[in-house]
Design an enzyme around this catalytic site. Structure first.
Site, short mmCIF file in Angstrom:
data_model
loop_
_atom_site.label_atom_id
_atom_site.label_comp_id
_atom_site.label_asym_id
_atom_site.label_seq_id
_atom_site.Cartn_x
_atom_site.Cartn_y
_atom_site.Cartn_z
CB SER A 25 11.13 -13.79 0.58
OG SER A 25 11.08 -15.18 0.32
CG ASN A 112 7.39 -20.82 -9.65
OD1 ASN A 112 8.13 -20.41 -8.76
ND2 ASN A 112 7.78 -20.96 -10.90
CB THR A 157 -22.63 21.18 -0.88
OG1 THR A 157 -23.15 22.50 -0.92
CG2 THR A 157 -23.78 20.20 -0.66
CG HIS A 158 -19.33 23.61 -2.85
ND1 HIS A 158 -18.67 23.36 -4.03
CD2 HIS A 158 -20.65 23.44 -3.11
CE1 HIS A 158 -19.56 23.07 -4.98
NE2 HIS A 158 -20.77 23.11 -4.44
CB SER A 279 0.73 19.86 22.45
OG SER A 279 1.90 20.62 22.36
CE LYS A 285 -2.77 21.68 19.33
NZ LYS A 285 -1.89 21.36 18.23
CG ASN A 287 -2.80 17.44 19.33
OD1 ASN A 287 -3.35 18.53 19.22
ND2 ASN A 287 -1.54 17.31 19.70
CD GLU A 292 -4.04 15.08 13.68
OE1 GLU A 292 -3.72 16.18 13.23
OE2 GLU A 292 -3.69 14.68 14.81
CE1 TYR A 319 7.14 -16.42 -8.23
CE2 TYR A 319 9.35 -16.73 -9.12
CZ TYR A 319 8.52 -16.31 -8.10
OH TYR A 319 9.06 -15.79 -6.96
CD GLN A 324 11.40 -13.21 -2.70
OE1 GLN A 324 11.51 -14.41 -2.90
NE2 GLN A 324 12.43 -12.45 -2.40
CE LYS A 327 5.38 -14.41 -1.31
NZ LYS A 327 5.63 -13.71 -2.58
N1 ARG Z 1 10.03 -16.67 -2.29
C1 ARG Z 1 9.46 -16.84 -3.58
C2 ARG Z 1 8.31 -15.82 -3.74
O1 ARG Z 1 7.91 -15.29 -2.81
C3 ARG Z 1 8.93 -18.21 -3.75
C4 ARG Z 1 8.87 -18.68 -5.16
C5 ARG Z 1 10.24 -18.86 -5.70
N2 ARG Z 1 10.19 -19.39 -7.01
C6 ARG Z 1 11.27 -19.37 -7.80
N3 ARG Z 1 11.12 -19.87 -8.98
N4 ARG Z 1 12.40 -18.83 -7.45
O2 ARG Z 1 7.82 -15.58 -4.80
#
Ligand code: ARG
Length: 465
Positions: A25, A112, A157-158, A279, A285, A287, A292, A319, A324, A327
């Site tokens: 990661s 974790n 409205t509408h 455009s 044009k 835009n 948008e 966990y 992961q 993120k």
């Molecule tokens: N990169 C992991 C995550 O984002 C960190 C935690 C990893 N924990 C494990 N037991 N492998 O969740």
């Protein structure tokens, strides 16, 4: 197996390179590095504070972590895929800097509870930034509203012309939505602000740690009471994604209106060259790209919310590596919300102008004062439904003869109902139609002025919390 990997000597062979890549990661969680370092500094201080390591060891760890922070800020810390994730990358570098003592950092901690801590610290900081941006946007809306109390705009409205409005009233509707967004994020921030640090892998730790000590160093308001919940809870992330989705709902609705308003058909606003594009083929044009794009980007934030809900629904305690995946959803949502708020703030502040002449024409070219004719009769004692039916007939007659209500002569009015008098013209003039809606929360100018004052007060008094 080298000593540089995250896990123990139990493994006989190295990871398949493709699996290492798949597993890693570091490509995205490097975004957490400042928070990871801050969390680790607090953990190291706690280890020393509780006597789990010596004060000198604690100092060495903290100094090493701060050195990594400097290296990162100077662009000299760029861990590769072999580092797996930001947590391991930092620990490995720390050991390079501080020697064997670096290996003590992870005492009484698991990745974790570490990643949970980092994510919360990250989100806490982002939420406070987004709340500042919301305030800025609200303040731009309020400035435009204050300058346009008596500028009228058709209300729909509408998407059919309904009743004219004060433009300020229309803009204040968005102010209110954003006010809820601001409040909602404040409420969520309180739940984000709970420390999972010290929950360990899932069950706590055998070491005499002090979770409240790390929590207070990191300015968390409290700690998770249950270690299993602490390491696997992502409610706070889902709540944030919900709040972000709602912000985008609001920005997207406003965007849709601006797109309509900027069209030739409406012609209520002009977009300045700084905030619109041309455009490549049609030279005439201009835009409305900003609204948008905001409307378009809304979809991906909804997608992240959906992904996160699905991610969580089948997870057994505690966990699981699935987590992961939280993120990128969070990072992209933060970037999207921040970018949309910034662009919309600029657009409203300096990239767009209301065309007051066109707006004045627009409110004077339709039957959006028909309710006022019915109200006029009702105020003279004619039951509203009867009045309503009569006005329906009047509108039909007008449409047949291509007239508006204001074009009828007094004789024509009186032929329709004897209760009509000369003051009918005043009652159906757009400004009067708006002014008359003086019920609390309505578009009447008096109400709008009051609402503007209250909005200004809320903006000032709430800006520090
Ligand atoms: N990169 C992991 C995550 O984002 C960190 C935690 C990893 N924990 C494990 N037991 N492998 O969740």
């Amino acid at each position: 197996m080298t000593e540089q990997t995250t896990w123990s000597q139990r493994f006989e062979s190295a990871l398949h390179p493709a699996i290492a890549c798949f597993n890693a990661s570091i490509g995205f969680d490097i975004e957490l590095i400042e928070y990871d370092l801050t969390g680790s500094v607090a953990h190291a201080k706690m280890l020393a504070h509780t006597g789990i390591i010596s004060p000198e060891e604690g100092e060495k760890l903290v100094a090493g972590l701060e050195q990594i922070r400097q290296e990162y800020r100077q662009g000299n810390f760029n861990p590769g895929i072999d580092a797996e994730d930001v947590h391991f990358a930092v620990e490995r570098r720390l050991t390079e800097i501080a020697g064997d003592v670096g290996k003590k950092l992870h005492t009484a901690r698991s990745r974790n509870d570490q990643v949970g801590t980092d994510t919360r610290l990250y989100l806490r900081a982002q939420i406070s930034q987004i709340r500042i941006q919301l305030r800025e946007f609200q303040s731009v809306l309020l400035n435009i509203a204050e300058a346009n109390v008596e500028t009228l705009i058709p209300g729909y409205t509408h998407l059919q012309r309904a009743q004219p409005l004060s433009l300020a009233h229309h803009l204040l509707a968005y102010f209110e939505m954003l006010q809820r967004d601001w409040e909602r994020l404040g409420e969520i921030a309180q739940r984000v602000n709970t420390s999972p640090l010290g929950c360990g892998a899932l069950a706590g730790t055998t070491f005499p740690i002090d979770r409240h000590y790390t929590a207070s160093l990191l300015e968390f308001a409290g700690v998770y009471r249950n270690s299993l919940d602490g390491v696997s809870d992502r409610d706070f992330a889902i709540e944030f994604l919900c709040a972000a989705s709602l912000i985008l709902v609001h920005l997207s609705r406003l965007s849709e209106e601006i797109i309509l308003w900027a069209s030739q058909e409406f012609g209520f606003v002009t977009l300045k060259d700084t905030c619109s594009t041309g455009s490549s083929i049609m030279p005439q044009k201009k835009n409305p790209d900003v609204p948008e794009l905001v409307r378009g980007k809304t979809g991906r934030v909804f997608g992240h919310l959906q992904a996160m809900l699905v991610l969580m629904k089948g997870l057994p305690l505690a966990y699981n590596k699935d987590l992961q995946e939280d993120k990128e959803a969070l990072f992209d949502t933060v970037k999207t919300v921040t970018g949309c708020l910034e662009a919309m703030t600029i657009l409203l502040r300096e990239g767009m102008e209301f065309k007051s002449e066109r707006l004045a024409e627009a409110v004077d070219e339709d039957f959006s004062n028909a309710t006022d004719v019915a109200d006029y009769l009702a105020s003279k004692g004619i039951p509203f439904r009867e009045a309503y039916n009569l006005v329906g007939k009047v509108v039909r007659t007008c449409l047949q003869s291509d007239k508006l209500l204001k074009d009828l002569s007094l004789e024509e009015w009186q032929a329709l109902h004897p209760a009509f008098e000369g003051d009918i013209y005043q009652a159906i003039a757009p400004t009067q139609v708006v002014a008359a809606r003086n019920s609390y929360g309505g578009t009447g100018f008096e109400q709008v002025r009051q609402a503007l004052q209250e909005a200004r007060d809320r903006l000032v008094s709430g800006s520090s919390s």
